[in-house]
Scaffold this active site. Structure first.
Site, PDB file in Angstrom:
ATOM      1  N   SER A  30       6.549  -6.158   7.177  1.00 31.24           N
ATOM      2  CA  SER A  30       6.881  -7.080   6.084  1.00 31.24           C
ATOM      3  C   SER A  30       8.354  -7.486   6.075  1.00 31.24           C
ATOM      4  O   SER A  30       9.239  -6.690   6.408  1.00 31.24           O
ATOM      5  CB  SER A  30       6.560  -6.367   4.764  1.00 31.24           C
ATOM      6  OG  SER A  30       7.170  -7.024   3.687  1.00 31.24           O
ATOM      7  N   TYR A  83       8.504   0.506  -1.368  1.00 29.95           N
ATOM      8  CA  TYR A  83       7.572  -0.225  -0.499  1.00 29.95           C
ATOM      9  C   TYR A  83       8.281  -0.674   0.783  1.00 29.95           C
ATOM     10  O   TYR A  83       7.769  -0.476   1.891  1.00 29.95           O
ATOM     11  CB  TYR A  83       7.006  -1.448  -1.242  1.00 29.95           C
ATOM     12  CG  TYR A  83       6.236  -2.400  -0.354  1.00 29.95           C
ATOM     13  CD1 TYR A  83       4.899  -2.182  -0.041  1.00 29.95           C
ATOM     14  CD2 TYR A  83       6.851  -3.549   0.179  1.00 29.95           C
ATOM     15  CE1 TYR A  83       4.195  -3.051   0.789  1.00 29.95           C
ATOM     16  CE2 TYR A  83       6.155  -4.423   1.009  1.00 29.95           C
ATOM     17  CZ  TYR A  83       4.830  -4.172   1.306  1.00 29.95           C
ATOM     18  OH  TYR A  83       4.142  -5.029   2.136  1.00 29.95           O
ATOM     19  N   GLU A 133       9.961  -7.607   3.534  1.00 32.83           N
ATOM     20  CA  GLU A 133      10.615  -6.718   2.549  1.00 32.83           C
ATOM     21  C   GLU A 133      11.527  -5.707   3.248  1.00 32.83           C
ATOM     22  O   GLU A 133      12.428  -5.139   2.626  1.00 32.83           O
ATOM     23  CB  GLU A 133       9.559  -5.957   1.747  1.00 32.83           C
ATOM     24  CG  GLU A 133       9.073  -6.660   0.505  1.00 32.83           C
ATOM     25  CD  GLU A 133      10.123  -6.747  -0.600  1.00 32.83           C
ATOM     26  OE1 GLU A 133      10.662  -5.704  -1.002  1.00 32.83           O
ATOM     27  OE2 GLU A 133      10.399  -7.867  -1.048  1.00 32.83           O
TER      28      GLU A 133
HETATM   29  P1  NAP Z   1      -3.784  -6.744  -0.451  1.00 32.56           P
HETATM   30  O1  NAP Z   1      -4.518  -7.990  -0.839  1.00 32.56           O
HETATM   31  O2  NAP Z   1      -3.091  -5.949  -1.489  1.00 32.56           O
HETATM   32  O3  NAP Z   1      -4.834  -5.793   0.324  1.00 32.56           O
HETATM   33  C1  NAP Z   1      -4.545  -4.458   0.603  1.00 32.56           C
HETATM   34  C2  NAP Z   1      -5.769  -3.813   1.201  1.00 32.56           C
HETATM   35  O4  NAP Z   1      -5.479  -2.439   1.504  1.00 32.56           O
HETATM   36  C3  NAP Z   1      -7.013  -3.789   0.288  1.00 32.56           C
HETATM   37  O5  NAP Z   1      -8.156  -4.061   1.067  1.00 32.56           O
HETATM   38  C4  NAP Z   1      -7.041  -2.338  -0.193  1.00 32.56           C
HETATM   39  O6  NAP Z   1      -8.325  -1.893  -0.556  1.00 32.56           O
HETATM   40  C5  NAP Z   1      -6.568  -1.630   1.049  1.00 32.56           C
HETATM   41  N1  NAP Z   1      -6.080  -0.260   0.829  1.00 32.56           N
HETATM   42  C6  NAP Z   1      -5.070   0.132   0.036  1.00 32.56           C
HETATM   43  N2  NAP Z   1      -4.903   1.450   0.127  1.00 32.56           N
HETATM   44  C7  NAP Z   1      -5.817   1.923   0.999  1.00 32.56           C
HETATM   45  C8  NAP Z   1      -6.160   3.210   1.503  1.00 32.56           C
HETATM   46  N3  NAP Z   1      -5.503   4.301   1.126  1.00 32.56           N
HETATM   47  N4  NAP Z   1      -7.162   3.319   2.401  1.00 32.56           N
HETATM   48  C9  NAP Z   1      -7.845   2.228   2.779  1.00 32.56           C
HETATM   49  N5  NAP Z   1      -7.589   0.973   2.326  1.00 32.56           N
HETATM   50  C10 NAP Z   1      -6.595   0.829   1.443  1.00 32.56           C
HETATM   51  O7  NAP Z   1      -2.703  -7.085   0.677  1.00 32.56           O
HETATM   52  P2  NAP Z   1      -2.551  -8.387   1.620  1.00 32.56           P
HETATM   53  O8  NAP Z   1      -1.723  -9.391   0.907  1.00 32.56           O
HETATM   54  O9  NAP Z   1      -3.866  -8.743   2.157  1.00 32.56           O
HETATM   55  O10 NAP Z   1      -1.615  -7.791   2.765  1.00 32.56           O
HETATM   56  C11 NAP Z   1      -2.176  -7.147   3.907  1.00 32.56           C
HETATM   57  C12 NAP Z   1      -1.124  -6.242   4.531  1.00 32.56           C
HETATM   58  O11 NAP Z   1      -0.001  -7.026   4.920  1.00 32.56           O
HETATM   59  C13 NAP Z   1      -0.557  -5.157   3.619  1.00 32.56           C
HETATM   60  O12 NAP Z   1      -0.269  -4.049   4.424  1.00 32.56           O
HETATM   61  C14 NAP Z   1       0.718  -5.760   3.078  1.00 32.56           C
HETATM   62  O13 NAP Z   1       1.618  -4.743   2.695  1.00 32.56           O
HETATM   63  C15 NAP Z   1       1.191  -6.527   4.285  1.00 32.56           C
HETATM   64  N6  NAP Z   1       2.015  -7.696   4.043  1.00 32.56           N
HETATM   65  C16 NAP Z   1       1.594  -8.657   3.167  1.00 32.56           C
HETATM   66  C17 NAP Z   1       2.359  -9.800   2.977  1.00 32.56           C
HETATM   67  C18 NAP Z   1       1.916 -10.876   2.021  1.00 32.56           C
HETATM   68  O14 NAP Z   1       2.765 -11.698   1.649  1.00 32.56           O
HETATM   69  N7  NAP Z   1       0.652 -10.939   1.654  1.00 32.56           N
HETATM   70  C19 NAP Z   1       3.556  -9.965   3.695  1.00 32.56           C
HETATM   71  C20 NAP Z   1       3.937  -8.971   4.604  1.00 32.56           C
HETATM   72  C21 NAP Z   1       3.150  -7.849   4.781  1.00 32.56           C
HETATM   73  P3  NAP Z   1      -8.934  -2.041  -2.063  1.00 32.56           P
HETATM   74  O15 NAP Z   1      -9.600  -3.388  -2.081  1.00 32.56           O
HETATM   75  O16 NAP Z   1      -9.862  -0.893  -2.137  1.00 32.56           O
HETATM   76  O17 NAP Z   1      -7.772  -1.949  -3.015  1.00 32.56           O
HETATM   77  O1  G4F Z   2       5.057 -12.117  -5.422  1.00 30.60           O
HETATM   78  P1  G4F Z   2       5.915 -10.909  -5.442  1.00 30.60           P
HETATM   79  O2  G4F Z   2       5.456  -9.769  -6.266  1.00 30.60           O
HETATM   80  O3  G4F Z   2       6.130 -10.531  -3.924  1.00 30.60           O
HETATM   81  P2  G4F Z   2       7.223  -9.651  -3.128  1.00 30.60           P
HETATM   82  O4  G4F Z   2       7.827  -8.618  -3.969  1.00 30.60           O
HETATM   83  O5  G4F Z   2       8.121 -10.612  -2.438  1.00 30.60           O
HETATM   84  O6  G4F Z   2       6.293  -8.903  -2.071  1.00 30.60           O
HETATM   85  C1  G4F Z   2       5.248  -9.597  -1.380  1.00 30.60           C
HETATM   86  O7  G4F Z   2       5.753 -10.099  -0.165  1.00 30.60           O
HETATM   87  C2  G4F Z   2       6.170  -9.097   0.773  1.00 30.60           C
HETATM   88  C3  G4F Z   2       6.710  -9.841   1.995  1.00 30.60           C
HETATM   89  O8  G4F Z   2       8.071 -10.139   1.790  1.00 30.60           O
HETATM   90  C4  G4F Z   2       4.985  -8.226   1.104  1.00 30.60           C
HETATM   91  F1  G4F Z   2       5.329  -7.304   2.061  1.00 30.60           F
HETATM   92  C5  G4F Z   2       4.474  -7.539  -0.147  1.00 30.60           C
HETATM   93  O9  G4F Z   2       3.318  -6.770   0.171  1.00 30.60           O
HETATM   94  C6  G4F Z   2       4.088  -8.614  -1.160  1.00 30.60           C
HETATM   95  O10 G4F Z   2       2.988  -9.321  -0.654  1.00 30.60           O
HETATM   96  O11 G4F Z   2       7.387 -11.307  -5.963  1.00 30.60           O
HETATM   97  C7  G4F Z   2       8.138 -12.351  -5.399  1.00 30.60           C
HETATM   98  C8  G4F Z   2       9.407 -12.579  -6.205  1.00 30.60           C
HETATM   99  C9  G4F Z   2      10.249 -11.319  -6.461  1.00 30.60           C
HETATM  100  O12 G4F Z   2      11.587 -11.620  -6.206  1.00 30.60           O
HETATM  101  C10 G4F Z   2      10.062 -11.047  -7.951  1.00 30.60           C
HETATM  102  O13 G4F Z   2      11.180 -10.420  -8.573  1.00 30.60           O
HETATM  103  O14 G4F Z   2       9.054 -13.078  -7.495  1.00 30.60           O
HETATM  104  C11 G4F Z   2       9.882 -12.466  -8.452  1.00 30.60           C
HETATM  105  N1  G4F Z   2       9.218 -12.520  -9.769  1.00 30.60           N
HETATM  106  C12 G4F Z   2       9.738 -13.124 -10.872  1.00 30.60           C
HETATM  107  N2  G4F Z   2       8.890 -12.967 -11.912  1.00 30.60           N
HETATM  108  C13 G4F Z   2       8.035 -11.975 -10.094  1.00 30.60           C
HETATM  109  C14 G4F Z   2       7.825 -12.259 -11.437  1.00 30.60           C
HETATM  110  N3  G4F Z   2       7.142 -11.271  -9.341  1.00 30.60           N
HETATM  111  C15 G4F Z   2       5.990 -10.865  -9.954  1.00 30.60           C
HETATM  112  N4  G4F Z   2       5.082 -10.194  -9.209  1.00 30.60           N
HETATM  113  N5  G4F Z   2       5.753 -11.104 -11.294  1.00 30.60           N
HETATM  114  C16 G4F Z   2       6.650 -11.796 -12.086  1.00 30.60           C
HETATM  115  O15 G4F Z   2       6.417 -12.009 -13.267  1.00 30.60           O
END
Ligand code: NAP
Ligand code: G4F
Length: 323
Positions: A124, A148, A126
């Site tokens: 990520s 995280y 992050e």
């Molecule tokens: P998400 O919608 O939160 O999905 C997370 C998945 O992980 C769900 O299927 C959840 O299952 C499963 N999970 C959590 N804990 C587990 C455990 N202990 N054992 C087995 N399964 C488990 O996340 P996403 O947005 O699809 O992201 C996918 C991956 O990419 C994550 O690793 C996230 O950190 C990473 N990532 C995401 C972003 C982004 O912007 N979306 C960016 C960079 C990296 P349940 O349905 O049972 O909760």
């Molecule tokens: O949507 P967010 O919660 O995503 P964040 O923290 O960037 O993390 C996501 O992206 C990562 C990749 O860079 C992933 F690895 C991670 O798993 C996840 O998918 O927040 C985005 C931004 C932050 O700066 C937060 O402070 O939005 C700002 N924000 C402002 N108001 C808020 C809010 N975020 C949330 N969730 N809720 C608010 O009300």
């Protein structure tokens, strides 16, 4: 013979898009799901009968090895994690166990049961946290700002280490924020688009938010899972940044989302300190030149189009009385 893939986190946003993509490519798709008191498989309901689901948990190393033995995959996509940044301050140990050590458990299971597997780790942006370079690339040092981010940095390094130590085909995709109508409601994009739809429909009036000045590089999840797949088709395992190379503030997100339904965000958004984080990631913008050059990958959906797609989808859902 069809290639076989195992996806952890198949019930999540990315898991559902990746399963769709792999099915289209003719893969046999297996997904790991954890047990809960009620099955929540909405995102993959349309794939029922096309993917095979197996119980397992990242915390249970034996369940991972058993699953590798049972499914005999060619590719493993490790998408499962505790993925919500604010929760990582409330449950830092659990986040470390899922998001950091879970990666080692999977790599160990692969090393001992199926070392020929091609492994993708969901890393990520992050990890860049308090950024040391703008824009961020594969060479930018990490400075994570949340438990995280720290856990993901561990997952990244252990993936690189197992590649170098045991010659596994293991890659780390450093993906910037990616969103879709399937995004969880707690993340900022979906929180905004869902609540905008509710406000438009007269179901509420105010939207409490945190830091509107944070900047993110937001892309479309459908594009990003394609980059994951491309990484595992390379001759040699390497790590890649996947991003759009555009950055926007949360304020711009809110402005575009409200404007889509003809409303002025300033009349509805209120700042609630409960949504402000103990340490913020102020600015993310990714340089995806390497992915473009070596994977032939580029984003197809830009920011405004993404936000409007999500608002439109949420309006339909709110009108239908669903989430
Ligand atoms: P998400 O919608 O939160 O999905 C997370 C998945 O992980 C769900 O299927 C959840 O299952 C499963 N999970 C959590 N804990 C587990 C455990 N202990 N054992 C087995 N399964 C488990 O996340 P996403 O947005 O699809 O992201 C996918 C991956 O990419 C994550 O690793 C996230 O950190 C990473 N990532 C995401 C972003 C982004 O912007 N979306 C960016 C960079 C990296 P349940 O349905 O049972 O909760
Ligand atoms: O949507 P967010 O919660 O995503 P964040 O923290 O960037 O993390 C996501 O992206 C990562 C990749 O860079 C992933 F690895 C991670 O798993 C996840 O998918 O927040 C985005 C931004 C932050 O700066 C937060 O402070 O939005 C700002 N924000 C402002 N108001 C808020 C809010 N975020 C949330 N969730 N809720 C608010 O009300």
């Amino acid at each position: 013979m069809a290639k076989r893939a195992l996806i952890t986190g198949i019930t999540g946003q990315d898991g559902s898009y990746l399963a769709e993509l792999l099915l289209k490519k003719g893969y046999e798709v297996h997904g790991m799901v954890r047990r809960s008191s009620e099955e929540k498989f909405e995102r993959i309901a349309h794939l029922q009968g096309k993917v095979t689901l197996h119980q397992g948990d990242l915390l249970d190393q034996f369940s991972l090895a058993a699953l590798l033995n049972l499914t005999q995959p060619d590719e493993v996509y490790n998408l499962a994690a505790q993925s919500f940044v604010p929760t990582s301050w409330n449950q830092p140990v659990l986040t470390g166990e899922f998001t950091a050590l879970g990666v080692t458990k999977m790599l160990e299971a692969i090393r001992h049961t199926r070392p020929q597997v091609r492994f993708y780790q969901a890393s990520s942006s992050e990890m860049f946290g308090k950024v040391l370079e703008v824009p961020q690339s594969e060479d930018t040092p990490f400075y994570p700002r949340s438990p995280y981010g720290v856990a993901k940095a561990y997952g990244h390094h252990i993936t690189v280490n197992y590649r170098e130590s045991f010659k596994l085909f293991a890659v780390s995709g450093i993906l910037f924020n990616h969103e879709s109508p399937r995004r969880g409601l707690e993340f900022v994009t979906r929180k905004v688009t869902y609540n905008v739809a509710r406000i438009k429909m007269g179901l509420q009036d105010k939207l409490p938010m945190g830091n509107l000045d944070a900047k993110r590089d937001w892309g479309f999840a459908g594009d990003y899972v394609d980059a994951m797949w491309r990484m595992l088709q390379q001759e040699t395992p390497e790590d890649f940044v996947v991003a759009t190379n555009e950055t926007h503030t949360v304020r711009e997100l809110v402005e575009i989302a409200f404007a889509r339904v003809g409303l002025d965000y300033q009349k509805h958004v209120v700042i609630d300190p409960a949504f402000v984080r103990p340490a913020e990631v102020d600015l993310l913008i990714g340089k995806y030149d390497k992915a473009k050059e070596k994977l032939g990958w580029e984003p197809t959906v830009r920011f405004k189009q993404l936000v409007e797609m999500m608002v439109d989808a949420d309006l339909e859902r709110v009108k239908a009385g669903t989430r």
